[in-house]
Design a protein around this motif. Sequence first.
Motif, PDB file in Angstrom:
ATOM      1  N   VAL A 274       0.924  -1.163  -0.029  1.00 36.66           N
ATOM      2  CA  VAL A 274       0.125   0.010   0.065  1.00 36.66           C
ATOM      3  C   VAL A 274       0.787   1.268   0.064  1.00 36.66           C
ATOM      4  O   VAL A 274       0.813   2.188  -0.834  1.00 36.66           O
ATOM      5  CB  VAL A 274      -0.846  -0.100   1.198  1.00 36.66           C
ATOM      6  N   LEU A 275       1.921   1.373   0.721  1.00 40.71           N
ATOM      7  CA  LEU A 275       2.555   2.320   0.901  1.00 40.71           C
ATOM      8  C   LEU A 275       3.423   2.749  -0.331  1.00 40.71           C
ATOM      9  O   LEU A 275       3.718   3.787  -0.715  1.00 40.71           O
ATOM     10  CB  LEU A 275       3.606   2.249   2.066  1.00 40.71           C
ATOM     11  N   THR A 276       3.983   1.741  -1.033  1.00 41.52           N
ATOM     12  CA  THR A 276       4.587   1.902  -2.238  1.00 41.52           C
ATOM     13  C   THR A 276       3.723   2.366  -3.321  1.00 41.52           C
ATOM     14  O   THR A 276       4.160   3.333  -4.102  1.00 41.52           O
ATOM     15  CB  THR A 276       5.194   0.404  -2.633  1.00 41.52           C
ATOM     16  N   ALA A 277       2.465   1.772  -3.479  1.00 42.05           N
ATOM     17  CA  ALA A 277       1.709   2.124  -4.373  1.00 42.05           C
ATOM     18  C   ALA A 277       1.146   3.715  -4.260  1.00 42.05           C
ATOM     19  O   ALA A 277       1.195   4.439  -5.214  1.00 42.05           O
ATOM     20  CB  ALA A 277       0.428   1.230  -4.493  1.00 42.05           C
ATOM     21  N   LEU A 278       1.045   4.157  -2.822  1.00 40.67           N
ATOM     22  CA  LEU A 278       0.876   5.333  -2.511  1.00 40.67           C
ATOM     23  C   LEU A 278       1.831   6.413  -2.851  1.00 40.67           C
ATOM     24  O   LEU A 278       1.666   7.384  -3.301  1.00 40.67           O
ATOM     25  CB  LEU A 278       0.538   5.460  -1.065  1.00 40.67           C
ATOM     26  N   ALA A 279       3.068   5.756  -2.718  1.00 39.78           N
ATOM     27  CA  ALA A 279       4.498   6.731  -3.150  1.00 39.78           C
ATOM     28  C   ALA A 279       4.217   7.136  -4.472  1.00 39.78           C
ATOM     29  O   ALA A 279       4.417   8.241  -4.925  1.00 39.78           O
ATOM     30  CB  ALA A 279       5.662   5.908  -2.813  1.00 39.78           C
ATOM     31  N   GLY A 280       3.903   6.046  -5.287  1.00 37.98           N
ATOM     32  CA  GLY A 280       3.915   6.271  -6.937  1.00 37.98           C
ATOM     33  C   GLY A 280       2.687   7.173  -7.119  1.00 37.98           C
ATOM     34  O   GLY A 280       2.927   7.860  -8.046  1.00 37.98           O
ATOM     35  N   ARG A 281       1.547   7.185  -6.410  1.00 36.82           N
ATOM     36  CA  ARG A 281       0.434   8.127  -6.819  1.00 36.82           C
ATOM     37  C   ARG A 281       0.880   9.526  -6.331  1.00 36.82           C
ATOM     38  O   ARG A 281       0.750  10.547  -7.207  1.00 36.82           O
ATOM     39  CB  ARG A 281      -0.818   7.542  -6.000  1.00 36.82           C
ATOM     40  N   VAL A 282       1.668   9.653  -4.949  1.00 39.89           N
ATOM     41  CA  VAL A 282       1.906  10.940  -4.729  1.00 39.89           C
ATOM     42  C   VAL A 282       2.825  11.545  -5.529  1.00 39.89           C
ATOM     43  O   VAL A 282       2.848  12.882  -5.886  1.00 39.89           O
ATOM     44  CB  VAL A 282       2.365  10.796  -3.302  1.00 39.89           C
ATOM     45  N   PHE A 283       3.908  10.839  -6.045  1.00 35.85           N
ATOM     46  CA  PHE A 283       4.932  11.312  -6.854  1.00 35.85           C
ATOM     47  C   PHE A 283       4.387  11.948  -8.237  1.00 35.85           C
ATOM     48  O   PHE A 283       4.659  12.636  -8.840  1.00 35.85           O
ATOM     49  CB  PHE A 283       5.969  10.432  -6.867  1.00 35.85           C
ATOM     50  N   GLN A 284       3.340  10.845  -8.831  1.00 34.99           N
ATOM     51  CA  GLN A 284       2.564  11.296  -9.975  1.00 34.99           C
ATOM     52  C   GLN A 284       1.965  12.625  -9.923  1.00 34.99           C
ATOM     53  O   GLN A 284       1.885  13.248 -10.990  1.00 34.99           O
ATOM     54  CB  GLN A 284       1.659  10.250 -10.292  1.00 34.99           C
ATOM     55  N   ARG A 285       1.393  12.940  -8.954  1.00 40.46           N
ATOM     56  CA  ARG A 285       0.583  14.105  -8.700  1.00 40.46           C
ATOM     57  C   ARG A 285       1.267  15.479  -8.254  1.00 40.46           C
ATOM     58  O   ARG A 285       0.974  16.567  -8.117  1.00 40.46           O
ATOM     59  CB  ARG A 285      -0.738  13.973  -7.625  1.00 40.46           C
ATOM     60  N   ARG A 286       2.666  14.821  -7.882  1.00 45.35           N
ATOM     61  CA  ARG A 286       3.625  16.259  -7.338  1.00 45.35           C
ATOM     62  C   ARG A 286       3.756  17.295  -8.588  1.00 45.35           C
ATOM     63  O   ARG A 286       4.126  16.742  -9.450  1.00 45.35           O
ATOM     64  CB  ARG A 286       4.996  15.563  -6.681  1.00 45.35           C
ATOM     65  N   ASP A 287       3.945  18.370  -8.255  1.00 40.22           N
ATOM     66  CA  ASP A 287       4.284  19.553  -9.145  1.00 40.22           C
ATOM     67  C   ASP A 287       5.735  19.669  -9.286  1.00 40.22           C
ATOM     68  O   ASP A 287       6.394  20.391  -8.319  1.00 40.22           O
ATOM     69  CB  ASP A 287       3.479  20.777  -8.728  1.00 40.22           C
ATOM     70  N   LEU A 288       6.347  19.340 -10.273  1.00 42.80           N
ATOM     71  CA  LEU A 288       7.702  19.548 -10.459  1.00 42.80           C
ATOM     72  C   LEU A 288       8.128  20.642 -11.059  1.00 42.80           C
ATOM     73  O   LEU A 288       9.195  21.104 -11.323  1.00 42.80           O
ATOM     74  CB  LEU A 288       8.406  18.206 -10.901  1.00 42.80           C
TER      75      LEU A 288
END
Length: 288
Positions: A274-288
């Motif tokens: 769950v935490l790994t999947a959540l990390a991918g989702r959070v990074f996907q939505r992060r504004d770089l």
Amino acid sequence: MRRGSVPRILVVARLTLREALRRRIVVAALVMSGGFLLLYGLGLHYVAVEMAAARGSGAEELIRRAAAAQMLYLGLFPAAMLVALAAVFAGSGSVSADVDSGVAYAVLARPVRRGEIVLGKFIGLAAMLALYALILDGAIVGLARWQLRTPVADWPGALALMALEPVTLLALALLGSTRLPTLANGVLCSAAYAIAFVGGFIEQMGALISNPTAVQLGIVASLLMPIDAVHRKAISMLIPGGLLFGQGAIGLGLGESSTPSVWMIAYAAGYVVVLTALAGRVFQRRDL
């Protein structure tokens, strides 16, 4: 998983391992572990010499087994801390360091998705940390068996759980790395490990004095970070008769009531996913 993702994920995993070697993380871990194993081996040797000189007592075998179990436990506990530190150092800057240095921008300019980067980094670091835990803990068990003839039970299963320990902390570090600076994330992960350790101690003491509130507090801490619960389950599988010296034998008197169940191990595995999947989702939505 989308078509073509697996090759890209594996490439990221390979590059992550290469980066860990370049940053000397592996070298530092090996140096620390080598010094610890040398000191531990010397300690086992002198204990074995002392036990050989004390032969002749009718309680010799009982004392020998208790001392052997204690020495094995005392070796595995600091080893778990070394592995946890390696997980914090390796994972706390796994994404944030690339963003700060600009490497992430160059990588994302290529046909690779952010979720693939996160998963690739997790696979690479998890493989490295799991192998490190297996080698270090396996060496400790081997030294104890060689020097003190320490009796062990399900050592393959116990070592497998010990390999899971740093992976649980890595999952949290990877998630934090997608949003937090490296230093702040390292502090957060270290605090989470400390909370898990203290919670496990409270749970064991609560079981010892039959205090349900203390036991529940320990369980809550294990739910927040299950690394200590996984470690205690591994110890109970490794040393015959339960944690430390068994149920009602010698020592602290901690038995099955303070040993995490198989459901906690399943929870730890789900925690990682769950935490790994959540990390991918959070990074996907992060504004770089």
